[in-house]
Write a protein that holds these residues in place. Structure first.
Motif, PDB file in Angstrom:
ATOM      1  N   GLN A 168      82.686 -21.415 -67.879  1.00 39.76           N
ATOM      2  CA  GLN A 168      81.687 -22.074 -67.040  1.00 39.76           C
ATOM      3  C   GLN A 168      80.935 -23.084 -67.889  1.00 39.76           C
ATOM      4  N   THR A 205      86.971 -25.788 -60.572  1.00 43.45           N
ATOM      5  CA  THR A 205      86.381 -24.501 -60.218  1.00 43.45           C
ATOM      6  C   THR A 205      85.911 -23.728 -61.440  1.00 43.45           C
ATOM      7  N   HIS A 236      74.981 -21.712 -60.365  1.00 48.10           N
ATOM      8  CA  HIS A 236      76.219 -21.171 -59.801  1.00 48.10           C
ATOM      9  C   HIS A 236      76.575 -19.811 -60.401  1.00 48.10           C
ATOM     10  N   GLN A 237      76.967 -18.899 -59.535  1.00 43.44           N
ATOM     11  CA  GLN A 237      77.342 -17.550 -59.961  1.00 43.44           C
ATOM     12  C   GLN A 237      78.742 -17.553 -60.560  1.00 43.44           C
ATOM     13  N   MET A 247      80.594 -17.079 -53.070  1.00 43.06           N
ATOM     14  CA  MET A 247      80.975 -18.154 -53.983  1.00 43.06           C
ATOM     15  C   MET A 247      80.691 -19.525 -53.377  1.00 43.06           C
ATOM     16  N   HIS A 252      76.116 -25.586 -65.319  1.00 38.47           N
ATOM     17  CA  HIS A 252      76.257 -24.718 -64.147  1.00 38.47           C
ATOM     18  C   HIS A 252      75.859 -23.279 -64.467  1.00 38.47           C
ATOM     19  N   HIS A 256      82.263 -22.054 -61.651  1.00 37.87           N
ATOM     20  CA  HIS A 256      82.168 -20.611 -61.420  1.00 37.87           C
ATOM     21  C   HIS A 256      82.816 -19.764 -62.511  1.00 37.87           C
ATOM     22  N   LEU A 269      82.402 -16.125 -60.859  1.00 42.47           N
ATOM     23  CA  LEU A 269      83.347 -15.431 -59.983  1.00 42.47           C
ATOM     24  C   LEU A 269      83.493 -13.978 -60.421  1.00 42.47           C
TER      25      LEU A 269
END
Length: 139
Positions: free
Chosen positions: A98, A86, A108-109, A43, A102, A90, A111
């Motif tokens: 998300q 956050t 960005h992956q 992360m 992003h 994520h 979570l």
């Protein structure tokens, strides 16, 4: 007459099984902790592919990457990040919220995705650890 007699030392077997039974919960927690560490490491990785040049007006603060924590609980560990934004970077635990900028491919992956990928690896790793301990205690 040919004869083969085999005996088992029940005391030795019982002790080995007792040793193994005390190790199994520790093995499980250790593997869950290691999985949590892997999730946090993944992360913290920003851009996955096609890393663009940074905007001259933007400087990374490291706040989001530094906000990941692993907290012990009764059944294992909780991986969390209390940084206010956050979920926009994520997503949340359900893979939602998300922000579009992003969510673009290579950025960005989620979570949820990272957690699921790492948790899928748990059973074989736990089984390997139990086998190793069983061999160590002579079973």
């Amino acid at each position: 007459m040919t004869q083969l007699t085999m005996t088992v030392d029940a005391t030795l077997v019982r002790q080995g099984l007792q040793d193994l039974s005390t190790e199994i919960p520790r093995i499980g927690r250790l593997q869950i902790y290691r999985t949590s560490q892997t999730i946090v490491r993944r992360m913290k990785e920003y851009w996955q592919i096609n890393v663009p040049p940074e905007l001259p007006s933007y400087q990374r603060t490291g706040t989001l990457a530094g906000g990941w924590f692993i907290t012990p609980n009764n059944n294992g560990y909780t991986t969390s990040n209390n940084t206010a934004y956050t979920k926009f970077v994520h997503g949340n635990a359900y893979g939602l919220e998300q922000a579009w900028m992003h969510a673009r491919p290579g950025r960005h992956q989620l979570l949820r995705d990272v957690s699921e990928e790492e948790v899928e690896k748990l059973p074989p790793e736990i089984e390997n650890e139990i086998s190793m301990v069983a061999r160590r205690v002579g079973l």
